[in-house]
Design an enzyme around this catalytic site. Structure first.
Site, PDB file in Angstrom:
ATOM      1  N   PRO A 115     -13.366 -12.436  -3.210  1.00 44.37           N
ATOM      2  CG  PRO A 115     -15.656 -12.600  -2.778  1.00 44.37           C
ATOM      3  CD  PRO A 115     -14.573 -13.219  -3.610  1.00 44.37           C
ATOM      4  N   GLY A 116     -12.828 -12.674  -0.475  1.00 46.34           N
ATOM      5  CA  GLY A 116     -12.336 -12.847   0.884  1.00 46.34           C
ATOM      6  C   GLY A 116     -12.944 -13.980   1.675  1.00 46.34           C
ATOM      7  CB  CYS A 233     -17.522 -22.181  -7.313  1.00 47.06           C
ATOM      8  SG  CYS A 233     -17.122 -20.839  -8.456  1.00 47.06           S
TER       9      CYS A 233
END
Length: 332
Positions: A115-116, A233
């Site tokens: 998402p950035g 992650c």
């Protein structure tokens, strides 16, 4: 309490020899405690802070703030004004190797950008002449562009390309390439979220194959003497240390780099200088990161005209900066 699956128990045994550490790891995933949120300030943080701020971690850059558990920074007017971006501390940890790179590179490419968060971290840390954010999944473009717009990131362009097509278009053009790779997402459990099948061997092998393919394409984007950052992650060795070992063997011109700021977090699962944030440390949900430098020979490729194949771009800061001094202390 959610009982760990047999797959999770077996996996913990592969990660940690000590039973006590395995128990702490599993507890962090299956009895998760609230983690402090973090925000990435677009400019210098205001003084005084509009939020209760925790003491900084050793690796934390000054333009990131860790907030008290329960702080709802996403509901503050400064968030809508684009003054900061909300993220988990683990995302910051994974991007720490960027802090040691030369500033103002001509081109930074984030290969898996939505998402950035990593894109904003690279933009804030390096201030590149141009930031190219690629996202291969069309339905994820909206959130990426929205975050870049809200935080007034510029100059920036967004593309929607498979990593191999991106490499074919921009070979050896970028000083910095970021691969925050799609993964099994095991750290989601530490955020009290679900990650179906995240310990299953089929899931891990599928992600490993995809990560290797993306990394191979990303390597082609890096100009000689440039840098490649790989992060996930998740906790599996298959998606982290084993991918890093494969890449270093296949592309010997890429030399793994030590990151002094993360020396205390070096992975015990590899001889390579890669770094881990574990959920039981309570500094974030968890992350893996490794940095390589392309030390091969050759001339960089001139950056071609990009406008014809961009989905969206911003070349100037068209929105006035938020007035940070007018921030209220709290906004429920």
């Amino acid at each position: 309490m959610v009982k760990p699956s047999r797959l999770a128990l077996n996996y913990a045994e592969r990660l940690f020899e000590a039973a006590a550490e395995r128990e702490r790891f599993l507890a962090a995933l299956f009895v998760p405690q609230p983690l402090p949120p973090a925000i990435l300030w677009r400019q210098d943080p205001p003084t005084p802070s509009p939020f209760p701020v925790l003491p900084p971690l050793p690796w934390q850059p000054p333009w990131v703030s860790r907030l008290a558990v329960g702080t709802r920074a996403g509901q503050h007017p400064l968030h809508q004004a684009g003054a900061y971006y909300c993220l988990d501390s683990s995302s910051v940890f994974a991007a720490v190797p960027l802090l040691s790179l030369p500033p103002s590179p001509k081109l930074v490419i984030d290969v898996c950008a939505a998402p950035g968060g990593k894109s904003l971290l690279a933009w804030r840390a390096l201030k590149p002449n141009y930031l190219l954010c690629n996202e291969a999944i069309p339905k994820r473009l909206g959130m990426l562009i929205s975050n870049l717009k809200r935080c007034r990131v510029h100059p920036v362009g967004v593309t929607c390309c498979d990593s191999a097509d991106l490499a074919a278009t921009l070979p050896q053009t970028a000083e910095v390439v970021i691969v925050d790779a799609p993964c099994s997402g095991q750290s989601l459990l530490a955020k009290s979220q679900t990650a179906e099948g995240c310990f299953h061997p089929l899931t891990l092998r599928h992600n490993q194959r995809r990560q290797k393919r993306i990394l191979a394409a990303a390597a082609a984007l890096v100009r000689p003497q440039g840098w490649l950052l790989y992060s996930t992650c998740t906790f599996s060795r298959e998606e982290n240390e084993e991918v890093a070992k494969w890449f270093s063997a296949k592309y010997p011109q890429f030399i793994p780099q030590t990151v002094p700021q993360l020396a205390a977090y070096r992975s015990h699962l590899s001889e390579l200088p890669c770094y881990r944030l574990w959920p039981q440390q309570q500094e974030g949900a968890g992350a893996f990161t490794i940095l390589w430098q392309h030390q091969g020979e050759g001339e960089p490729t001139p950056i071609p005209e990009l406008s014809n194949w961009l989905c969206w771009q911003a070349t100037t800061d068209a929105v006035e900066a938020a007035d940070l001094s007018a921030a209220s202390a709290d906004n429920p």
